[in-house]
Design an enzyme around this catalytic site. Structure first.
Site, PDB file in Angstrom:
ATOM      1  N   GLU A 164       0.813  -1.227   0.000  1.00 55.17           N
ATOM      2  CA  GLU A 164       0.000   0.000   0.000  1.00 55.17           C
ATOM      3  C   GLU A 164       0.846   1.275   0.000  1.00 55.17           C
ATOM      4  O   GLU A 164       0.446   2.281  -0.592  1.00 55.17           O
ATOM      5  CB  GLU A 164      -0.951   0.011   1.210  1.00 55.17           C
ATOM      6  CG  GLU A 164      -2.032  -1.041   1.174  1.00 55.17           C
ATOM      7  CD  GLU A 164      -1.622  -2.372   1.787  1.00 55.17           C
ATOM      8  OE1 GLU A 164      -2.481  -3.263   1.918  1.00 55.17           O
ATOM      9  OE2 GLU A 164      -0.421  -2.513   2.141  1.00 55.17           O
ATOM     10  N   PHE A 181     -11.413  -7.150  13.992  1.00 52.70           N
ATOM     11  CA  PHE A 181     -10.325  -7.619  13.144  1.00 52.70           C
ATOM     12  C   PHE A 181      -9.969  -6.557  12.098  1.00 52.70           C
ATOM     13  O   PHE A 181     -10.839  -6.033  11.408  1.00 52.70           O
ATOM     14  CB  PHE A 181     -10.732  -8.922  12.446  1.00 52.70           C
ATOM     15  CG  PHE A 181      -9.690  -9.446  11.487  1.00 52.70           C
ATOM     16  CD1 PHE A 181      -8.474  -9.930  11.956  1.00 52.70           C
ATOM     17  CD2 PHE A 181      -9.922  -9.438  10.120  1.00 52.70           C
ATOM     18  CE1 PHE A 181      -7.520 -10.408  11.090  1.00 52.70           C
ATOM     19  CE2 PHE A 181      -8.966  -9.914   9.237  1.00 52.70           C
ATOM     20  CZ  PHE A 181      -7.757 -10.399   9.725  1.00 52.70           C
ATOM     21  N   GLN A 182      -8.696  -6.240  12.007  1.00 54.19           N
ATOM     22  CA  GLN A 182      -8.156  -5.237  11.074  1.00 54.19           C
ATOM     23  C   GLN A 182      -8.807  -3.862  11.261  1.00 54.19           C
ATOM     24  O   GLN A 182      -8.995  -3.113  10.308  1.00 54.19           O
ATOM     25  CB  GLN A 182      -8.283  -5.706   9.621  1.00 54.19           C
ATOM     26  CG  GLN A 182      -7.341  -6.858   9.294  1.00 54.19           C
ATOM     27  CD  GLN A 182      -7.174  -7.117   7.825  1.00 54.19           C
ATOM     28  OE1 GLN A 182      -8.069  -6.835   7.018  1.00 54.19           O
ATOM     29  NE2 GLN A 182      -6.026  -7.670   7.443  1.00 54.19           N
ATOM     30  N   LYS A 207     -17.524  -0.447   6.066  1.00 57.45           N
ATOM     31  CA  LYS A 207     -18.002  -1.449   5.114  1.00 57.45           C
ATOM     32  C   LYS A 207     -19.512  -1.381   4.920  1.00 57.45           C
ATOM     33  O   LYS A 207     -20.017  -1.556   3.803  1.00 57.45           O
ATOM     34  CB  LYS A 207     -17.584  -2.837   5.592  1.00 57.45           C
ATOM     35  CG  LYS A 207     -17.781  -3.925   4.541  1.00 57.45           C
ATOM     36  CD  LYS A 207     -17.131  -5.234   4.975  1.00 57.45           C
ATOM     37  CE  LYS A 207     -17.216  -6.285   3.858  1.00 57.45           C
ATOM     38  NZ  LYS A 207     -16.524  -7.545   4.255  1.00 57.45           N
ATOM     39  N   MET A 240      24.690   8.202   2.265  1.00 54.71           N
ATOM     40  CA  MET A 240      24.619   9.506   2.919  1.00 54.71           C
ATOM     41  C   MET A 240      24.910   9.396   4.407  1.00 54.71           C
ATOM     42  O   MET A 240      25.583  10.257   4.992  1.00 54.71           O
ATOM     43  CB  MET A 240      23.250  10.146   2.690  1.00 54.71           C
ATOM     44  CG  MET A 240      23.183  11.602   3.136  1.00 54.71           C
ATOM     45  SD  MET A 240      24.330  12.682   2.232  1.00 54.71           S
ATOM     46  CE  MET A 240      23.364  13.039   0.763  1.00 54.71           C
TER      47      MET A 240
END
Length: 561
Positions: free
Chosen positions: A47, A109-110, A159, A465
């Site tokens: 993502e 959940f999630q 949802k 760097m």
């Protein structure tokens, strides 16, 4: 029509034809509706790559970039990219799914508090609670993201909202009474700016990322007035890098001419930049001789935030630059221009020849071979600074890097987003062996899309760097920066993904290899094995000022030592 279909219909009405994303449980209704939608979807492998690709799409095209993720870990993987877009003022709209409203706050959940978590890293965010609000909220999100000072907006869709029946209308008007950006600068402030420039003996014009949409107007103003121009790291391309009035970028790894010009200038006109600490160094020692600083910015919060401003001009860079161009007169600054030309001639960006292949010469070779006709992205590190120094950008929106946040790993997803924004154009990602490994899984995305992206990994076997800082300021105590003993064979890695891979270590073969890379249709990964102790110079140490600039590497070692 359910809420998910309404989301996609509302996006179509905003002109969206491309979304970067990754599906999951709570966003699944929208992915189901996407199956029947004309909107193209690009499946990224992570993502974070999706939001980075959307960012590059926006910066390369001037349109709003769109990305999508599921709840919990999917949405949280967007956080870094949203902050990156916020700091570099990029219009992105992120869509996230969430658990049904009845489960919010139950540690389902999630589940995660996406709105609370992303509030500090977005220009605006909102959770949709009523399915019939979808068209209005999406229209407002695109308006907020793309107007005023651009930035990311996140919309969270539970949802059950996606599954609910939509009975509303798509005929909505955006009316946000508390949000009215100022586009037209005050006429008297513009007059004062022109008057101050006419009186100046040592004026300079600085242009930042906010000036990318004003390149034509800035060119007219600069050529009419004759003022020397300094584009910042984010402003590269807003004024042609090969133009004789261009002094190169300023700041920590800026040119000697640019940094000395700022130090000695008596008048500074700054358009579309925020005086970042990598530009100013120690603020109290920045531009000590500048009695007049003129700051043009669409965000009034930036004016006077760090640098005391004598003449503030709140307005859009394009509009204000056009007005400045109308009133511009030739400046009488021949002595000043002579001094600047002397600094440019004596202290160009350069490197000392070595038997080993060097990053600078690789980038220079690509610039010469392409004649600068490419969209260039980079990761973050030494390779980023070398690209900014040695690839001359003559066109706006042709240089896409992470300026404010300095996000390692953006090079490849940026290249994917840029290539989709500018179909048919060559895209080159100059990357580092450390930075590239943070998002290398997007080689799968690149292969699937078969884009004309050339990845050039400048492999010095270090987190370069960090190694440079440890070399100069930490007594060469090289703590956790050595990569060479565990790096993959990058060319073989590319081949594993079905992408052509090339390895280069012999500098005698540099130019023929560059030709081979550019001639190959579709994606190529070139691993250039470069000098392991190279450094980026000039360099102003952190917290220093122009007088502290290190022009050449004080610890230059002999090749092979």
């Amino acid at each position: 029509m359910n809420g998910a279909a309404a989301i996609l219909k509302a996006l179509e009405m905003q002109g969206v034809d491309l979304i970067f994303g990754h599906p999951g449980g709570t966003i699944m209704p929208t992915y189901d509706a996407l199956y029947d939608s004309p909107i193209r979807h690009v499946l990224v492998r992570h993502e974070q790559a999706g939001v980075h690709a959307a960012t590059a799409y926006a910066r390369a095209s001037g349109r709003v970039g769109v990305c999508m993720a599921t709840s919990g870990p999917g949405a949280l993987n967007l956080v870094t990219g949203l902050q990156d877009a916020l700091m570099d003022s990029t219009p992105v709209v992120a869509l996230t799914g969430n658990v049904p409203q009845a489960l919010i706050g139950t540690d389902a959940f999630q589940e995660a508090d996406v709105v609370g978590i992303t509030q500090p890293v977005t220009k605006h965010n909102i959770q949709v609670r009523n399915v019939n609000d979808i068209p209005r909220i999406i229209a407002e999100a695109f308006y907020i993201a793309s107007t005023g000072r651009p930035g990311p907006v996140l919309i969270d869709f539970p949802k059950d909202v996606q599954q609910a029946e939509f009975t509303g209308t798509f005929d909505v008007e955006v009316d946000l009474p508390g949000y009215k950006p100022t586009y037209k600068g005050h006429p008297r402030q513009i007059e004062r700016a022109l008057e101050a420039l006419q009186k100046a003996e040592k004026p300079i014009l600085m242009v930042g990322g906010g000036a990318q949409n004003a390149a034509q107007e800035i060119m007219v103003f600069a050529e009419k007035s004759g003022i020397p121009v300094i584009p910042t790291l984010m402003g590269l391309g807003a004024f042609p890098g090969t133009h004789p009035q261009c002094l190169g970028m300023p700041g920590m790894h800026g040119s000697v001419a640019a940094n000395r010009a700022i130090h000695h200038a008596d008048t500074i006109l700054a358009i579309g930049l925020r005086f970042d600490d990598r530009v100013t160094g120690k603020v109290s020692r920045f531009a000590p001789n500048a009695h007049t600083i003129i700051h043009v910015d669409i965000d009034p919060a930036e004016i006077g935030k760090l640098i005391k401003t004598a003449i503030p001009v709140v307005g859009d860079a394009k509009w204000v630059a056009a007005e400045l161009a109308k009133g511009a007169k030739k400046l009488n600054i021949s002595k000043w221009l002579g001094q600047l030309e002397d600094w440019k001639t004596k202290h160009p960006f350069a490197w000392k020849p070595k038997p080993h292949l060097q990053s600078q010469e690789v980038i220079q070779a690509f610039w010469e071979a392409t004649r600068g006709k490419a969209v260039v992205t980079s990761g973050v590190g030494q390779h980023q600074m070398f690209a900014a120094q040695f690839y001359k950008f003559d066109a706006p929106r042709s240089w896409i890097n992470s300026g404010g946040l300095g996000t390692m790993g953006v090079g490849l997803p940026f290249a994917i987003g840029a290539a989709l924004a500018r179909p048919g154009e060559l895209v080159i990602d100059f990357d580092g062996d450390g930075s590239f490994q943070m998002t290398l899984q997007e080689l799968a995305t690149l292969k699937k899309l078969d884009l004309n992206v050339k990845i050039v990994i400048l492999n010095n076997g270090f987190l370069g760097m960090v190694r440079q800082w440890q070399d100069l300021f930490h007594a060469r105590r090289y703590s956790e920066v050595y990569l060479a003993d565990s790096n993959p064979d990058f060319a073989k890695l590319a081949e594993a993904y079905g992408i052509k891979g090339i390895t280069l270590s012999d500098k005698a073969k540099l130019h023929e290899t560059v030709k081979e890379v550019l001639a190959h249709p579709g994606p190529v990964l070139l691993e250039a094995r470069v000098y392991h102790e190279e450094g980026v110079f000039p360099m102003i140490p952190s917290g220093g000022a122009a007088e502290d600039m290190i022009i050449e590497n004080p610890r230059e070692t002999v090749a092979g030592d």
